[in-house]
Write an enzyme that holds these catalytic residues in place. Sequence first.
Site, PDB file in Angstrom:
ATOM      1  N   THR A  77       0.843  -1.204   0.000  1.00 11.55           N
ATOM      2  CA  THR A  77       0.000   0.000   0.000  1.00 11.55           C
ATOM      3  C   THR A  77       0.876   1.251   0.000  1.00 11.55           C
ATOM      4  O   THR A  77       1.958   1.235   0.573  1.00 11.55           O
ATOM      5  CB  THR A  77      -0.880  -0.014   1.274  1.00 11.55           C
ATOM      6  OG1 THR A  77      -1.737  -1.144   1.214  1.00 11.55           O
ATOM      7  CG2 THR A  77      -1.744   1.249   1.388  1.00 11.55           C
ATOM      8  N   GLY A  78       0.387   2.306  -0.631  1.00 13.22           N
ATOM      9  CA  GLY A  78       1.099   3.583  -0.575  1.00 13.22           C
ATOM     10  C   GLY A  78       1.341   4.164  -1.950  1.00 13.22           C
ATOM     11  O   GLY A  78       0.973   3.573  -2.968  1.00 13.22           O
ATOM     12  N   LYS A  87      14.184   7.443   2.067  1.00 16.06           N
ATOM     13  CA  LYS A  87      13.712   6.491   3.088  1.00 16.06           C
ATOM     14  C   LYS A  87      14.850   5.734   3.781  1.00 16.06           C
ATOM     15  O   LYS A  87      14.609   4.986   4.719  1.00 16.06           O
ATOM     16  CB  LYS A  87      12.772   5.455   2.439  1.00 16.06           C
ATOM     17  CG  LYS A  87      11.636   6.020   1.618  1.00 16.06           C
ATOM     18  CD  LYS A  87      10.604   6.685   2.478  1.00 16.06           C
ATOM     19  CE  LYS A  87       9.367   7.142   1.732  1.00 16.06           C
ATOM     20  NZ  LYS A  87       8.526   6.086   1.225  1.00 16.06           N
ATOM     21  N   THR A 129       4.216   4.699  -3.569  1.00 14.87           N
ATOM     22  CA  THR A 129       5.194   3.970  -4.390  1.00 14.87           C
ATOM     23  C   THR A 129       4.528   2.739  -4.998  1.00 14.87           C
ATOM     24  O   THR A 129       4.743   2.418  -6.174  1.00 14.87           O
ATOM     25  CB  THR A 129       6.430   3.584  -3.547  1.00 14.87           C
ATOM     26  OG1 THR A 129       6.812   4.695  -2.726  1.00 14.87           O
ATOM     27  CG2 THR A 129       7.591   3.191  -4.442  1.00 14.87           C
ATOM     28  N   ASP A 180       6.352  -4.059  -1.919  1.00 11.87           N
ATOM     29  CA  ASP A 180       5.777  -3.009  -1.070  1.00 11.87           C
ATOM     30  C   ASP A 180       6.806  -1.907  -0.806  1.00 11.87           C
ATOM     31  O   ASP A 180       8.014  -2.135  -0.970  1.00 11.87           O
ATOM     32  CB  ASP A 180       5.312  -3.615   0.269  1.00 11.87           C
ATOM     33  CG  ASP A 180       4.323  -2.721   1.002  1.00 11.87           C
ATOM     34  OD1 ASP A 180       3.996  -1.615   0.510  1.00 11.87           O
ATOM     35  OD2 ASP A 180       3.861  -3.132   2.090  1.00 11.87           O
ATOM     36  N   GLU A 221       0.055  -6.027   5.733  1.00 15.58           N
ATOM     37  CA  GLU A 221       1.387  -6.035   5.092  1.00 15.58           C
ATOM     38  C   GLU A 221       2.298  -7.047   5.776  1.00 15.58           C
ATOM     39  O   GLU A 221       3.035  -7.774   5.116  1.00 15.58           O
ATOM     40  CB  GLU A 221       2.000  -4.636   5.157  1.00 15.58           C
ATOM     41  CG  GLU A 221       1.282  -3.649   4.243  1.00 15.58           C
ATOM     42  CD  GLU A 221       1.738  -2.205   4.385  1.00 15.58           C
ATOM     43  OE1 GLU A 221       1.353  -1.401   3.533  1.00 15.58           O
ATOM     44  OE2 GLU A 221       2.453  -1.886   5.343  1.00 15.58           O
TER      45      GLU A 221
HETATM   46  C1  5RP Z   1       1.628   1.635   4.106  1.00 16.13           C
HETATM   47  C2  5RP Z   1       3.111   1.502   4.079  1.00 16.13           C
HETATM   48  C3  5RP Z   1       3.820   2.116   2.920  1.00 16.13           C
HETATM   49  O1  5RP Z   1       4.621   1.150   2.325  1.00 16.13           O
HETATM   50  C4  5RP Z   1       4.693   3.242   3.402  1.00 16.13           C
HETATM   51  O2  5RP Z   1       3.909   4.138   4.154  1.00 16.13           O
HETATM   52  C5  5RP Z   1       5.354   3.974   2.234  1.00 16.13           C
HETATM   53  O3  5RP Z   1       4.423   4.742   1.558  1.00 16.13           O
HETATM   54  P1  5RP Z   1       4.787   5.639   0.316  1.00 16.13           P
HETATM   55  O4  5RP Z   1       5.183   4.701  -0.790  1.00 16.13           O
HETATM   56  O5  5RP Z   1       3.536   6.403   0.037  1.00 16.13           O
HETATM   57  O6  5RP Z   1       5.924   6.555   0.702  1.00 16.13           O
HETATM   58  O7  5RP Z   1       3.723   0.909   4.920  1.00 16.13           O
HETATM   59  O8  5RP Z   1       1.055   1.065   5.252  1.00 16.13           O
END
Ligand code: 5RP
Length: 218
Positions: A28-29, A121, A31, A81, A103
């Site tokens: 989710t998210g 990150k 990316t 993910d 997840e």
């Molecule tokens: C969601 C997550 C996502 O992988 C994490 O927050 C990264 O998000 P993004 O790709 O929007 O930076 O753990 O529960």
Amino acid sequence: MSQARLKIEVARAALEYVKPDMVLGVGTGSTVNAFIDELAESGIRVKGVVSSSEATSARLREIGVEIMDLNHTGDLELYIDGADEVDEHKRMIKGAGGALTREKIIAAASRRFVCIVDETKCVKVLGEYPMPVEVLPMARAFVARKLVGLGGRPELRQGYTTDNGNLILDVRKLDIMEPVKLESEINQIPGVVTCGLFARRPADVVLVATESGIRRRS
Ligand code: 5RP
């Protein structure tokens, strides 16, 4: 390059792991959303996806991918993910999107976890980012007190309910020098569904989008 562009680059790089007809897990998210767009663009037809959230399921359905139930698929070959933070040992903080429990289940059920991030990150020590903890509603205050006892500063994520009907405490100031130990300790608190530390089951591969290209840690 913008962060959004880096996310697209790393999402595209992850396609190398996706084979036609496979059943994979998808997180989710933003990316991951870029990954879903790249998957659609690539024309690779997967058999189906075990999804970590209602939001991801909706996006996948839009591109014609079948959502499958982990109870019927058995273990998965691949899980893709993102993460909020990742260290050199491929341990992560996840859950800003609130999907941490599903997840973690999918990660545990997958033979290969490919984490896709941009370079913002990457950290030496986990914990700059608040660590989410999913809690049963009746245990919110109790768990918060226990987290304070561990040195954390928990804050209830306002107006938010997870896909599982629970609450999220975002915890700052935790000392995460021993992530495996801390993950177990937090997960043992009655009322905790799971915490957003992914140390016991780290990623197998981390793809990092940088200004100078994709770096791979495996
Ligand atoms: C969601 C997550 C996502 O992988 C994490 O927050 C990264 O998000 P993004 O790709 O929007 O930076 O753990 O529960």
